[in-house]
Motif scaffolding. Structure first.
Motif, PDB file in Angstrom:
ATOM      1  N   ALA A  43      56.759  31.150  34.876  1.00 36.53           N
ATOM      2  CA  ALA A  43      55.433  31.592  34.429  1.00 36.53           C
ATOM      3  C   ALA A  43      54.340  30.532  34.568  1.00 36.53           C
ATOM      4  O   ALA A  43      53.167  30.834  34.482  1.00 36.53           O
ATOM      5  N   GLY A  44      54.727  29.273  34.756  1.00 33.88           N
ATOM      6  CA  GLY A  44      53.714  28.249  35.028  1.00 33.88           C
ATOM      7  C   GLY A  44      53.823  26.990  34.187  1.00 33.88           C
ATOM      8  O   GLY A  44      53.749  25.882  34.709  1.00 33.88           O
ATOM      9  N   ALA A  45      54.038  27.150  32.879  1.00 38.93           N
ATOM     10  CA  ALA A  45      54.019  25.969  32.010  1.00 38.93           C
ATOM     11  C   ALA A  45      55.244  25.071  32.210  1.00 38.93           C
ATOM     12  O   ALA A  45      55.252  23.924  31.766  1.00 38.93           O
ATOM     13  N   SER A  46      56.260  25.577  32.884  1.00 38.18           N
ATOM     14  CA  SER A  46      57.495  24.805  33.046  1.00 38.18           C
ATOM     15  C   SER A  46      57.580  24.052  34.362  1.00 38.18           C
ATOM     16  O   SER A  46      58.637  23.488  34.674  1.00 38.18           O
ATOM     17  N   VAL A  47      56.505  24.034  35.126  1.00 40.83           N
ATOM     18  CA  VAL A  47      56.574  23.420  36.457  1.00 40.83           C
ATOM     19  C   VAL A  47      57.120  21.988  36.382  1.00 40.83           C
ATOM     20  O   VAL A  47      57.961  21.586  37.186  1.00 40.83           O
ATOM     21  N   GLY A  48      56.689  21.225  35.385  1.00 41.37           N
ATOM     22  CA  GLY A  48      57.169  19.844  35.257  1.00 41.37           C
ATOM     23  C   GLY A  48      58.685  19.776  35.108  1.00 41.37           C
ATOM     24  O   GLY A  48      59.350  18.990  35.792  1.00 41.37           O
ATOM     25  N   PRO A  99      48.159  41.761  46.985  1.00 41.50           N
ATOM     26  CA  PRO A  99      47.085  41.975  46.000  1.00 41.50           C
ATOM     27  C   PRO A  99      47.363  41.249  44.679  1.00 41.50           C
ATOM     28  O   PRO A  99      46.425  40.845  43.977  1.00 41.50           O
ATOM     29  N   ALA A 100      48.623  41.076  44.340  1.00 37.89           N
ATOM     30  CA  ALA A 100      48.957  40.304  43.131  1.00 37.89           C
ATOM     31  C   ALA A 100      48.912  38.805  43.430  1.00 37.89           C
ATOM     32  O   ALA A 100      48.188  38.047  42.785  1.00 37.89           O
ATOM     33  N   ILE A 101      49.665  38.365  44.437  1.00 36.28           N
ATOM     34  CA  ILE A 101      49.875  36.926  44.645  1.00 36.28           C
ATOM     35  C   ILE A 101      48.647  36.239  45.236  1.00 36.28           C
ATOM     36  O   ILE A 101      48.246  35.167  44.790  1.00 36.28           O
ATOM     37  N   GLU A 102      48.021  36.884  46.239  1.00 35.59           N
ATOM     38  CA  GLU A 102      46.866  36.235  46.881  1.00 35.59           C
ATOM     39  C   GLU A 102      45.544  36.583  46.213  1.00 35.59           C
ATOM     40  O   GLU A 102      44.654  35.763  46.123  1.00 35.59           O
ATOM     41  N   GLU A 103      45.422  37.828  45.759  1.00 35.00           N
ATOM     42  CA  GLU A 103      44.147  38.225  45.140  1.00 35.00           C
ATOM     43  C   GLU A 103      44.178  38.033  43.632  1.00 35.00           C
ATOM     44  O   GLU A 103      43.136  37.966  42.982  1.00 35.00           O
ATOM     45  N   GLY A 104      45.360  37.971  43.074  1.00 37.58           N
ATOM     46  CA  GLY A 104      45.488  37.694  41.647  1.00 37.58           C
ATOM     47  C   GLY A 104      44.991  38.800  40.734  1.00 37.58           C
ATOM     48  O   GLY A 104      44.515  38.534  39.629  1.00 37.58           O
ATOM     49  N   LEU A 105      45.098  40.058  41.176  1.00 41.23           N
ATOM     50  CA  LEU A 105      44.650  41.167  40.326  1.00 41.23           C
ATOM     51  C   LEU A 105      45.476  41.203  39.040  1.00 41.23           C
ATOM     52  O   LEU A 105      46.695  41.360  39.072  1.00 41.23           O
ATOM     53  N   SER A 106      44.777  41.082  37.935  1.00 39.85           N
ATOM     54  CA  SER A 106      45.443  40.920  36.645  1.00 39.85           C
ATOM     55  C   SER A 106      46.348  42.102  36.288  1.00 39.85           C
ATOM     56  O   SER A 106      47.418  41.943  35.710  1.00 39.85           O
ATOM     57  N   GLN A 107      45.907  43.290  36.684  1.00 43.40           N
ATOM     58  CA  GLN A 107      46.694  44.489  36.411  1.00 43.40           C
ATOM     59  C   GLN A 107      48.062  44.411  37.112  1.00 43.40           C
ATOM     60  O   GLN A 107      49.054  44.950  36.635  1.00 43.40           O
ATOM     61  N   LEU A 108      48.089  43.717  38.248  1.00 45.59           N
ATOM     62  CA  LEU A 108      49.324  43.627  39.042  1.00 45.59           C
ATOM     63  C   LEU A 108      50.184  42.421  38.663  1.00 45.59           C
ATOM     64  O   LEU A 108      51.408  42.487  38.686  1.00 45.59           O
ATOM     65  N   GLY A 115      49.235  36.379  27.975  1.00 48.73           N
ATOM     66  CA  GLY A 115      48.155  35.490  27.524  1.00 48.73           C
ATOM     67  C   GLY A 115      47.965  34.310  28.462  1.00 48.73           C
ATOM     68  O   GLY A 115      47.573  33.223  28.054  1.00 48.73           O
ATOM     69  N   LEU A 116      48.263  34.525  29.750  1.00 49.09           N
ATOM     70  CA  LEU A 116      48.147  33.446  30.736  1.00 49.09           C
ATOM     71  C   LEU A 116      47.106  33.831  31.779  1.00 49.09           C
ATOM     72  O   LEU A 116      46.756  34.997  31.922  1.00 49.09           O
ATOM     73  N   LYS A 117      46.635  32.837  32.518  1.00 45.57           N
ATOM     74  CA  LYS A 117      45.708  33.106  33.603  1.00 45.57           C
ATOM     75  C   LYS A 117      46.395  32.704  34.904  1.00 45.57           C
ATOM     76  O   LYS A 117      46.768  31.551  35.092  1.00 45.57           O
ATOM     77  N   TYR A 118      46.550  33.675  35.802  1.00 48.36           N
ATOM     78  CA  TYR A 118      47.232  33.420  37.069  1.00 48.36           C
ATOM     79  C   TYR A 118      46.307  32.714  38.059  1.00 48.36           C
ATOM     80  O   TYR A 118      45.125  33.040  38.148  1.00 48.36           O
ATOM     81  N   ARG A 119      46.852  31.754  38.800  1.00 43.42           N
ATOM     82  CA  ARG A 119      46.097  31.089  39.876  1.00 43.42           C
ATOM     83  C   ARG A 119      46.606  31.575  41.219  1.00 43.42           C
ATOM     84  O   ARG A 119      47.779  31.420  41.537  1.00 43.42           O
ATOM     85  N   SER A 120      45.709  32.156  42.011  1.00 43.15           N
ATOM     86  CA  SER A 120      46.093  32.773  43.290  1.00 43.15           C
ATOM     87  C   SER A 120      46.655  31.759  44.277  1.00 43.15           C
ATOM     88  O   SER A 120      46.260  30.594  44.276  1.00 43.15           O
TER      89      SER A 120
END
Ligand SMILES: [Zn+2]
Ligand SMILES: [Zn+2]
Length: 226
Positions: A43-48, A99-108, A115-120
């Protein structure tokens, strides 16, 4: 401290609810003759912690070649941006997840549910076929288009050490109109996965199932339920 779990020789779990954070999908790593391949990013916070685990497996003297994103939900792609930047890997995903991975559409990406913000992220290798066979470092990665949970969900399998290992993330669902689920397609996809007769199932949230009978029972259990 997040610990690497060995699934078979050269296949590892490097992230997931039991080893990094509860919101992460299971993150897997396969060793090849020319670098490592990661399946999904968390999900992102565990990258380290995930990078610590990759380091334990030999990075940076061994490179990380690619990351295969099975679909565009935040728990699977939230870490993509940073992993791509830090490890210099190529991102592989199905066309219908762009549309999800490159455009980052929140619905997708469903990032709002976490409660996170995706970075495309730019996808470097876009899969369009029903089955794409990628050869990386002498290891074949069979990427099957298995729509249902999302339109561009893929399942990946490798044959290694006499076993067939299937990375079937989120084959349990859940289903939602908002991200384009289709139960009829899902059913067909599950039947296709059953035909593979995989020996090991590396699942997206619930860990690893084996032997072959357990893999079959797991998939059939969901087919009965839905
Ligand atoms: Zn999902
Ligand atoms: Zn998931």
């Amino acid at each position: 401290m997040a610990k690497v779990q060995t699934i078979t020789e050269e296949v590892y779990m490097i992230g997931g609810p039991d080893i990094t954070r509860p919101e992460d999908c299971c993150v897997y790593l396969v060793e090849t003759g020319d670098g490592m391949v990661i399946v999904d990013a968390g999900a992102g916070a565990s990258v380290g912690s995930i990078i610590d685990n990759v380091r334990e497996l030999g990075w940076p003297s061994r490179k990380v070649s690619s990351l295969i994103a099975t679909h565009g939900h935040i728990d699977h792609v939230g870490g993509l941006y940073e992993l791509k930047e830090k490890l210099g890997l190529q991102v592989i995903a199905h066309e219908l997840e762009l549309p999800a991975i490159e455009e980052g559409l929140s619905q997708l990406t469903a990032d709002y549910l976490y409660g996170l913000k995706y970075r495309s992220v730019k996808v470097d290798l876009v899969l369009r076929e029903k089955e794409a066979v990628l050869e990386i470092g002498g290891q074949k990665f069979h990427c099957l288009h298995t729509p249902g949970h999302t339109p561009g969900s893929i399942s990946v399998y490798v044959d290694k050490g006499g076993e067939r290992i299937l990375f079937g993330q989120d084959i349990h669902g859940p289903f939602s109109r908002s991200w384009g689920s289709d139960r009829r397609q899902w059913r067909e996809s599950m039947l296709r996965l059953l035909e593979l007769e995989a020996d090991v199932l590396c699942e997206g949230h619930f860990g690893v199932y084996r032997p072959r009978e357990e893999v079959r029972a797991y998939i059939e259990g969901y087919l009965k339920r839905f």
